[in-house]
Design an enzyme around this catalytic site. Structure first.
Site, PDB file in Angstrom:
ATOM      1  N   VAL A 165       0.859  -1.177   0.000  1.00  0.00           N
ATOM      2  CA  VAL A 165       0.000   0.000   0.000  1.00  0.00           C
ATOM      3  C   VAL A 165       0.894   1.225   0.000  1.00  0.00           C
ATOM      4  O   VAL A 165       1.717   1.409   0.900  1.00  0.00           O
ATOM      5  CB  VAL A 165      -0.942   0.025   1.227  1.00  0.00           C
ATOM      6  CG1 VAL A 165      -1.778   1.298   1.234  1.00  0.00           C
ATOM      7  CG2 VAL A 165      -1.847  -1.200   1.218  1.00  0.00           C
ATOM      8  N   ALA A 214       4.528   4.117   3.013  1.00  0.00           N
ATOM      9  CA  ALA A 214       4.024   2.895   2.387  1.00  0.00           C
ATOM     10  C   ALA A 214       4.162   1.760   3.390  1.00  0.00           C
ATOM     11  O   ALA A 214       4.805   1.917   4.431  1.00  0.00           O
ATOM     12  CB  ALA A 214       4.817   2.562   1.131  1.00  0.00           C
ATOM     13  N   LYS A 215       3.550   0.646   3.114  1.00  0.00           N
ATOM     14  CA  LYS A 215       3.722  -0.541   3.951  1.00  0.00           C
ATOM     15  C   LYS A 215       3.211  -1.736   3.161  1.00  0.00           C
ATOM     16  O   LYS A 215       2.385  -1.566   2.260  1.00  0.00           O
ATOM     17  CB  LYS A 215       2.910  -0.407   5.251  1.00  0.00           C
ATOM     18  CG  LYS A 215       3.407  -1.269   6.373  1.00  0.00           C
ATOM     19  CD  LYS A 215       4.567  -0.614   7.107  1.00  0.00           C
ATOM     20  CE  LYS A 215       5.033  -1.448   8.273  1.00  0.00           C
ATOM     21  NZ  LYS A 215       5.956  -0.717   9.138  1.00  0.00           N
ATOM     22  N   GLY A 216       3.645  -2.904   3.529  1.00  0.00           N
ATOM     23  CA  GLY A 216       3.152  -4.058   2.807  1.00  0.00           C
ATOM     24  C   GLY A 216       3.598  -5.329   3.462  1.00  0.00           C
ATOM     25  O   GLY A 216       4.104  -5.325   4.587  1.00  0.00           O
TER      26      GLY A 216
END
Ligand code: NAD
Length: 414
Positions: free
Chosen positions: A54, A99-101
């Site tokens: 994301v 962001a991160k995921g």
């Protein structure tokens, strides 16, 4: 968790009088990527895992955030953490977005070869949207320097030599000196600055910590080195307490060997969760999210909570702690040391130039003390708590950049 990060955002947006339009611009993720990853196990059976990235906001620079390998990884969770990264990078003023995921998988049941294969597939499927100027992943729960090395290697096959595509790499493979202890050091600096508000030092206080992994272990060591007394530590398997102060070096050795603090002979055994309400001056939750809730917030005995973990306090608990006069140093400030040194790593990679450890520590010290002072000043100026102040500061910085780039004619002065 998404709900919590949105609530904290809106509380600050209310202070700033932000319009619905601006809130919408700042809250919507820029891009959500979901990929199907298929690996064949040693018996030839196919396994599907879902990978997420994301990308929340890139107004202030390439997006930045960890990759988590855990069965609980999903879009909502990644979105909440991506949001937090946008505000965290802004609070500490590094030129990144958020962001991160991660991958919905259980690394405990996987071989190293399977993890390598899964990671490389994730890179192959996201290579067009990650990169040194786009989105720079980093380690998070169950990912480490080895995984970052695989990402760098796989990405470089497609795009040419690219150490700056990830941070948290091994030091012998373009990682930065000082990255490992960066978050724990940042937490210790944040604690020192919080205590200074009451004319106290770390040597004056006792500390209870939840989590003895990367963040908790280094924070405990640095707090003890500053003269603080670490009186209780808990993790997922148990805890240990010693009113005289635990020997943190010995506890680290024990935890490395036994993968838990439970059973450490240098103190009395306690339940892991008891640390949250332990009779210490300071509580550092440095394990997982949502551990301080409306069920236990009234029982917290510490007068200062420094959030080493991401999202350890639910909004209901946050309100109770505030009402009770407990000072909470929020995650987006307290644990920002990690992303700050990640930025130093990225800068070194881009410049193909290495910094000495002393320089990393000196720059981190500057970044953390400046961020703390900025948040404290906003809190004083607006008569608000540190969390809301940190969000106000971040929203101002991200908002100004986002509106300027989008040419939005918005009347509200950010
Ligand atoms: P880690 O995996 O190294 O350590 C996690 C620790 O938490 C371990 O001691 C584990 O036993 C404990 N733990 C796990 N589940 C628990 C439970 N249910 N109850 C009590 N203890 C439990 O992780 P880390 O890198 O130290 O990260 C800890 C937190 O800090 C996470 O929220 C992470 O997102 C956040 N954080 C980490 C960094 C970083 O640089 N590592 C940076 C910013 C934020």
């Amino acid at each position: 968790m998404l709900d919590a990060s949105h609530r904290y955002f809106h509380a600050a947006a209310d202070v700033l009088g932000l319009s619905t339009k601006v809130r919408e611009i700042l809250l919507s993720p820029f891009r959500v990527v979901k990929v199907d990853l298929v690996i064949e196990d040693d018996e030839g059976k196919l396994h599907h895992n879902t990978g997420y990235r994301v990308q929340h906001n890139a107004a202030r620079g390439p997006m930045k955030g960890g990759l988590r390998y855990h069965p609980t990884v999903d879009e909502d969770h990644a979105t909440a953490l991506a949001n937090l990264m946008t505000w965290k990078t802004a609070v500490v003023d590094v030129p990144f977005g958020g962001a991160k995921g991660g991958i919905d998988c259980d690394p405990e049941t996987m071989t190293r070869a399977e993890l390598d294969a899964l990671t490389r597939q994730f890179v192959a499927q996201t290579k067009d949207v990650i990169g040194p100027t786009l989105d720079v992943p980093a380690p998070d729960v169950n990912t480490n320097a080895d995984v970052m090395a695989w990402i760098m290697d796989e990405y470089s096959k497609y795009q040419g030599f690219s150490p700056a595509v990830v941070t948290g790499k091994p030091e012998h493979l373009f990682g930065s000196a000082g990255r490992e202890e960066a978050t724990g050091l940042g937490v210790t600096i944040a604690l020192r600055e919080a205590l200074a508000l009451e004319q106290k030092t770390i040597a004056d206080v006792t500390v209870a910590l939840q989590g003895f992994g990367n963040v908790g272990r280094h924070a405990a060591r640095l707090i003890a080195e500053s003269g603080g007394r670490v009186v209780a530590v808990g993790d997922h398997l148990g805890g240990v307490a010693n009113a005289e102060g635990l020997d943190v070096a010995q506890l680290s050795g024990w935890a490395l060997e036994h993968r838990t603090v439970a059973g450490f002979p240098g103190g009395d055994p306690i339940e892991g969760s008891e640390v949250l309400t332990w009779g210490a001056d300071v509580l550092v939750p440095a394990a997982i999210e949502d551990v301080l809730t409306e069920d236990n917030a009234r029982d917290v005995r510490a007068r200062i909570v420094v959030e080493g973990a991401n999202g350890p306090t639910t909004p209901a608990a946050d309100a109770i702690l505030r009402e009770r006069g407990v000072l909470v140093v929020p995650d987006i400030l307290a644990n920002a040391g990690g992303v700050t040194v990640s930025y130093f790593e990225w800068a070194q990679n881009v410049q193909q130039f290495r910094w000495e450890l002393e320089r990393v520590h000196a720059e981190l010290e500057k970044a953390m003390t400046r961020a703390f002072a900025s948040v404290r000043d906003v809190a004083r100026e607006k008569s608000i708590d540190l969390r809301t102040a940190a969000f106000v500061l971040a929203i101002r910085r991200v908002g100004k950049a986002a509106l300027a780039r989008r040419n939005v004619r918005e009347k509200i002065a950010l």
